[in-house]
Write a protein that holds these residues in place. Sequence first.
Motif, mmCIF file in Angstrom:
data_model
loop_
_atom_site.group_PDB
_atom_site.id
_atom_site.type_symbol
_atom_site.label_atom_id
_atom_site.label_comp_id
_atom_site.label_asym_id
_atom_site.label_seq_id
_atom_site.Cartn_x
_atom_site.Cartn_y
_atom_site.Cartn_z
ATOM 1 N N GLN A 1 -66.751 2.762 5.134
ATOM 2 C CA GLN A 1 -67.336 2.245 6.366
ATOM 3 C C GLN A 1 -66.497 1.110 6.942
ATOM 4 O O GLN A 1 -66.328 1.003 8.159
ATOM 5 C CB GLN A 1 -68.767 1.766 6.096
ATOM 6 N N ASP A 2 -65.943 0.252 6.069
ATOM 7 C CA ASP A 2 -65.041 -0.807 6.547
ATOM 8 C C ASP A 2 -63.855 -0.193 7.283
ATOM 9 O O ASP A 2 -63.468 -0.654 8.364
ATOM 10 C CB ASP A 2 -64.528 -1.641 5.359
ATOM 11 N N LEU A 3 -63.274 0.848 6.692
ATOM 12 C CA LEU A 3 -62.099 1.491 7.296
ATOM 13 C C LEU A 3 -62.469 2.161 8.621
ATOM 14 O O LEU A 3 -61.681 2.152 9.568
ATOM 15 C CB LEU A 3 -61.502 2.514 6.327
ATOM 16 N N ARG A 4 -63.672 2.721 8.678
ATOM 17 C CA ARG A 4 -64.103 3.388 9.916
ATOM 18 C C ARG A 4 -64.240 2.379 11.054
ATOM 19 O O ARG A 4 -63.872 2.656 12.204
ATOM 20 C CB ARG A 4 -65.428 4.106 9.676
ATOM 21 N N ILE A 5 -64.758 1.196 10.731
ATOM 22 C CA ILE A 5 -64.927 0.161 11.758
ATOM 23 C C ILE A 5 -63.564 -0.333 12.234
ATOM 24 O O ILE A 5 -63.343 -0.541 13.436
ATOM 25 C CB ILE A 5 -65.779 -0.994 11.205
ATOM 26 N N LEU A 6 -62.614 -0.510 11.305
ATOM 27 C CA LEU A 6 -61.260 -0.904 11.703
ATOM 28 C C LEU A 6 -60.649 0.153 12.617
ATOM 29 O O LEU A 6 -59.972 -0.178 13.602
ATOM 30 C CB LEU A 6 -60.391 -1.102 10.463
ATOM 31 N N SER A 7 -60.889 1.424 12.306
ATOM 32 C CA SER A 7 -60.358 2.501 13.154
ATOM 33 C C SER A 7 -61.008 2.491 14.528
ATOM 34 O O SER A 7 -60.353 2.793 15.535
ATOM 35 C CB SER A 7 -60.590 3.861 12.476
ATOM 36 N N MET A 8 -62.307 2.137 14.601
ATOM 37 C CA MET A 8 -62.984 2.031 15.905
ATOM 38 C C MET A 8 -62.296 0.997 16.782
ATOM 39 O O MET A 8 -62.083 1.221 17.976
ATOM 40 C CB MET A 8 -64.452 1.635 15.701
ATOM 41 N N VAL A 9 -61.943 -0.142 16.169
ATOM 42 C CA VAL A 9 -61.278 -1.204 16.931
ATOM 43 C C VAL A 9 -59.898 -0.723 17.392
ATOM 44 O O VAL A 9 -59.516 -0.931 18.551
ATOM 45 C CB VAL A 9 -61.152 -2.481 16.073
ATOM 46 N N GLU A 10 -59.162 -0.072 16.498
ATOM 47 C CA GLU A 10 -57.825 0.420 16.852
ATOM 48 C C GLU A 10 -57.916 1.471 17.955
ATOM 49 O O GLU A 10 -57.152 1.439 18.923
ATOM 50 C CB GLU A 10 -57.139 1.008 15.616
ATOM 51 N N ASP A 11 -58.866 2.403 17.831
ATOM 52 C CA ASP A 11 -59.015 3.460 18.835
ATOM 53 C C ASP A 11 -59.409 2.890 20.195
ATOM 54 O O ASP A 11 -59.057 3.447 21.240
ATOM 55 C CB ASP A 11 -60.059 4.488 18.385
ATOM 56 N N ALA A 12 -60.161 1.783 20.184
ATOM 57 C CA ALA A 12 -60.551 1.137 21.441
ATOM 58 C C ALA A 12 -59.403 0.337 22.048
ATOM 59 O O ALA A 12 -59.517 -0.148 23.178
ATOM 60 C CB ALA A 12 -61.755 0.226 21.218
ATOM 61 N N GLY A 13 -58.308 0.184 21.298
ATOM 62 C CA GLY A 13 -57.149 -0.543 21.820
ATOM 63 C C GLY A 13 -57.357 -2.040 21.867
ATOM 64 O O GLY A 13 -56.786 -2.718 22.721
ATOM 65 N N ARG A 14 -58.144 -2.583 20.930
ATOM 66 C CA ARG A 14 -58.401 -4.017 20.919
ATOM 67 C C ARG A 14 -57.578 -4.710 19.837
ATOM 68 O O ARG A 14 -57.281 -4.124 18.803
ATOM 69 C CB ARG A 14 -59.900 -4.309 20.688
ATOM 70 N N ALA A 15 -57.206 -5.971 20.121
ATOM 71 C CA ALA A 15 -56.516 -6.759 19.109
ATOM 72 C C ALA A 15 -57.453 -6.959 17.911
ATOM 73 O O ALA A 15 -58.674 -6.889 18.047
ATOM 74 C CB ALA A 15 -56.078 -8.101 19.688
ATOM 75 N N LEU A 16 -56.863 -7.226 16.739
ATOM 76 C CA LEU A 16 -57.672 -7.219 15.517
ATOM 77 C C LEU A 16 -57.267 -8.341 14.575
ATOM 78 O O LEU A 16 -56.078 -8.601 14.362
ATOM 79 C CB LEU A 16 -57.504 -5.870 14.797
ATOM 80 N N VAL A 17 -58.282 -9.016 14.028
ATOM 81 C CA VAL A 17 -58.120 -9.965 12.932
ATOM 82 C C VAL A 17 -59.085 -9.533 11.837
ATOM 83 O O VAL A 17 -60.260 -9.260 12.116
ATOM 84 C CB VAL A 17 -58.435 -11.410 13.367
ATOM 85 N N ILE A 18 -58.619 -9.441 10.594
ATOM 86 C CA ILE A 18 -59.466 -9.052 9.473
ATOM 87 C C ILE A 18 -59.848 -10.299 8.695
ATOM 88 O O ILE A 18 -58.977 -11.026 8.211
ATOM 89 C CB ILE A 18 -58.758 -8.037 8.555
ATOM 90 N N ALA A 19 -61.165 -10.570 8.604
ATOM 91 C CA ALA A 19 -61.666 -11.746 7.887
ATOM 92 C C ALA A 19 -62.340 -11.290 6.600
ATOM 93 O O ALA A 19 -63.358 -10.575 6.654
ATOM 94 C CB ALA A 19 -62.644 -12.519 8.769
ATOM 95 N N PHE A 20 -61.778 -11.673 5.468
ATOM 96 C CA PHE A 20 -62.397 -11.374 4.177
ATOM 97 C C PHE A 20 -63.365 -12.509 3.858
ATOM 98 O O PHE A 20 -62.961 -13.603 3.446
ATOM 99 C CB PHE A 20 -61.331 -11.215 3.088
ATOM 100 N N ASN A 21 -64.664 -12.228 4.065
ATOM 101 C CA ASN A 21 -65.697 -13.250 3.901
ATOM 102 C C ASN A 21 -66.205 -13.290 2.458
ATOM 103 O O ASN A 21 -65.880 -12.418 1.651
ATOM 104 C CB ASN A 21 -66.859 -12.952 4.862
ATOM 105 N N LYS A 22 -67.012 -14.301 2.161
ATOM 106 C CA LYS A 22 -67.605 -14.531 0.840
ATOM 107 C C LYS A 22 -66.526 -14.778 -0.214
ATOM 108 O O LYS A 22 -66.663 -14.371 -1.367
ATOM 109 C CB LYS A 22 -68.518 -13.365 0.444
ATOM 110 N N TRP A 23 -65.445 -15.454 0.211
ATOM 111 C CA TRP A 23 -64.348 -15.744 -0.710
ATOM 112 C C TRP A 23 -64.818 -16.633 -1.860
ATOM 113 O O TRP A 23 -64.254 -16.604 -2.955
ATOM 114 C CB TRP A 23 -63.197 -16.409 0.041
ATOM 115 N N ASP A 24 -65.880 -17.414 -1.608
ATOM 116 C CA ASP A 24 -66.413 -18.294 -2.657
ATOM 117 C C ASP A 24 -67.081 -17.520 -3.787
ATOM 118 O O ASP A 24 -67.329 -18.072 -4.869
ATOM 119 C CB ASP A 24 -67.424 -19.276 -2.054
#
Length: 332
Positions: A171-194
């Motif tokens: 599902q994470d990969l699918r959402i990243l692909s949605m952003v790429e397919d929409a042609g939007r810039a992308l930043v990946i935030a890995f949350n809950k690092w603590d």
Amino acid sequence: MLRRSRKPVVLAANKVDDQRTEAEAASMWNLGLGQPWPVSAIHGRGTGDLLDAIVEVLPQTSAVAEEPVGGPRRVAIVGKPNVGKSSLLNRLVGAQRSVVSDISGTTVDPVDELVEVGGEVYRFIDTAGLRKRVKEASGHEYYASLRTATAIERAEVCVAVIDASEEVSEQDLRILSMVEDAGRALVIAFNKWDLTDEERRRYLDREIERDLVQFQWADHVNISALTGRNVVKLRAAIDTALEGWETRVSTGKLNAFLGRLVAAHPHPLRGGKQPRILFGTQAQAGPPTFVLFTTGDLDAGYVRFVERRLREDFGFRGTPVQVEVRPRAKRS
């Protein structure tokens, strides 16, 4: 309440599956809301007339203002449920703007907020978590998915939030692909690092190398929305992505690059023929889109090679790059 709203009302009498029940629908005149339109949602009966009635009362111009041109840069926060999107927005705002709960699906409608990060004002959009593909969702999830897709379209850059304490999912990969397919810039935030330890971080590095290889062009930021760790670093990543998203390459520079590329790495022979790139141009920015005029179709692998070399020479950090091929028409 409907009468007090002073808005046009179209009354639909549902479950009118045949002519025998149409008479019962006529009793709804007593509601004082105008003509009842008999329909059957399950069979589609009468829906055409209902739609005509709806169109009849729609205003000629929308009362909803269009998205203003200019203003703060638009940033959508996207991700699957319960990865900390609302917590991140609240951390950025410094107030309880979005409802935060361990129960997934708390956020349904996109939430807009003007946020100052490192002295720069952005319009952040918190979106509903996406569990399924839009066509597989049902009920409120379906409409939440549509609204999230609309929020991605409205945005200039998306911050995709991934739970660092869990394995990167499909599902994470699918959402990243949605952003790429929409042609939007992308930043990946890995949350809950603590919540991660050394072992989990080693596994995450392997997952990034294995599963996120097609998104190597996007910057990663390790954050904790709960503690505020590295949240301020999002500004640099967002600005880098927007700069790449709006980058333009002059036609002269582009064709000089293509000339060097083709001379050093010509397209492989296919069926005794070798397609050539005649010239290219950048059709648009946001995202950077290039059109290559060629003597024939190019292999998909060669197009990916051209895209990779474009990134190496001109940057485009944090943005998808689209390459279109237009073969020369064959002479009859």
